[in-house]
Write a protein that holds these residues in place. Sequence first.
Motif, PDB file in Angstrom:
ATOM      1  N   CYS A   1       0.852  -1.189   0.000  1.00  0.00           N
ATOM      2  CA  CYS A   1       0.000   0.000   0.000  1.00  0.00           C
ATOM      3  C   CYS A   1       0.890   1.241   0.000  1.00  0.00           C
ATOM      4  O   CYS A   1       1.953   1.248   0.612  1.00  0.00           O
TER       5      CYS A   1
ATOM      6  N   ARG B   1       0.079   4.076   1.275  1.00  0.00           N
ATOM      7  CA  ARG B   1      -0.188   4.931   2.445  1.00  0.00           C
ATOM      8  C   ARG B   1       0.726   4.545   3.610  1.00  0.00           C
ATOM      9  O   ARG B   1       1.141   3.392   3.724  1.00  0.00           O
TER      10      ARG B   1
ATOM     11  N   HIS C   1       1.507   3.205   6.687  1.00  0.00           N
ATOM     12  CA  HIS C   1       1.113   2.371   7.821  1.00  0.00           C
ATOM     13  C   HIS C   1       1.939   1.100   7.733  1.00  0.00           C
ATOM     14  O   HIS C   1       2.736   0.937   6.805  1.00  0.00           O
TER      15      HIS C   1
ATOM     16  N   CYS D   1      -6.163  -2.789  -0.037  1.00  0.00           N
ATOM     17  CA  CYS D   1      -5.364  -2.852   1.185  1.00  0.00           C
ATOM     18  C   CYS D   1      -6.249  -3.279   2.349  1.00  0.00           C
ATOM     19  O   CYS D   1      -7.239  -2.623   2.656  1.00  0.00           O
TER      20      CYS D   1
ATOM     21  N   CYS E   1      -6.004  -0.229   5.449  1.00  0.00           N
ATOM     22  CA  CYS E   1      -6.627   1.104   5.371  1.00  0.00           C
ATOM     23  C   CYS E   1      -7.789   1.153   4.377  1.00  0.00           C
ATOM     24  O   CYS E   1      -8.456   2.175   4.263  1.00  0.00           O
TER      25      CYS E   1
ATOM     26  N   ALA F   1      -7.591   1.188   1.151  1.00  0.00           N
ATOM     27  CA  ALA F   1      -7.258   1.803  -0.146  1.00  0.00           C
ATOM     28  C   ALA F   1      -7.516   0.793  -1.261  1.00  0.00           C
ATOM     29  O   ALA F   1      -7.305  -0.413  -1.093  1.00  0.00           O
TER      30      ALA F   1
END
Length: 220
Positions: free
Chosen positions: A11, A13, A15, A39, A42, A44
């Motif tokens: 992902c 993002r 995390h 994901c 999150c 996504a």
Amino acid sequence: MFIEVVDAFRCTRPHELTWLVAQADRLEDRDIITGALGCPICGARYPIAAGVADFRAAAAAAAAARRSPPSPAPPAPDLAERALRVAALLGLTESGGLVVLAGAWADAAHEVAALVDGIHVLAIDPASHVSSGFGVSVARADDTLPLRPDAVRGVALDAAHATAPFVETSVAALRPTGRLLAPAAAPVPPGIVERARDASDWLGEKHELTTLARAAHPSG
Ligand SMILES: [Zn+2]
């Protein structure tokens, strides 16, 4: 998007690291033509359309608004020359593994896949003539390479992709002793040892962690 390459992605993002879950609405051989990568942390969702995975943050909105205009393919001799250069510099002599070609290098993705048996090429933001299949997967990305650590044996970046975040995520995605090719104007990042340089590009190799550990503890 070749189904076996899905495991190499992460992902975009910030995390903890996780695998993405593939959803295949249309599959040809083992290529996802239409679908998405999702994901589980999150939520996504990265759409796959016409075999191309889109990791851009505004992907959904951009796709709804317009299709990207077709870009002309460079002449075949140029692509052949580009493929030979990148294959030689990245040391693509043994078969197997994943190689990332970004931007102008990605235009020669199929030529590189044809040169080396058994490797898979991930083409990031190639010209529109490069399609998914026959040893090549295609993805669109923003400013980072959405791949897990140690996922690739070599990365070639053109000027448009030699940004600090893209270089940093490329270094993270390289396995130890993996090679990074980048424009001469880009700084050599931490974690990379420069091996060669000419007027247009430099070639570096990722530190082997064991070598570093030995250097840090010479008595042990
Ligand atoms: Zn996520």
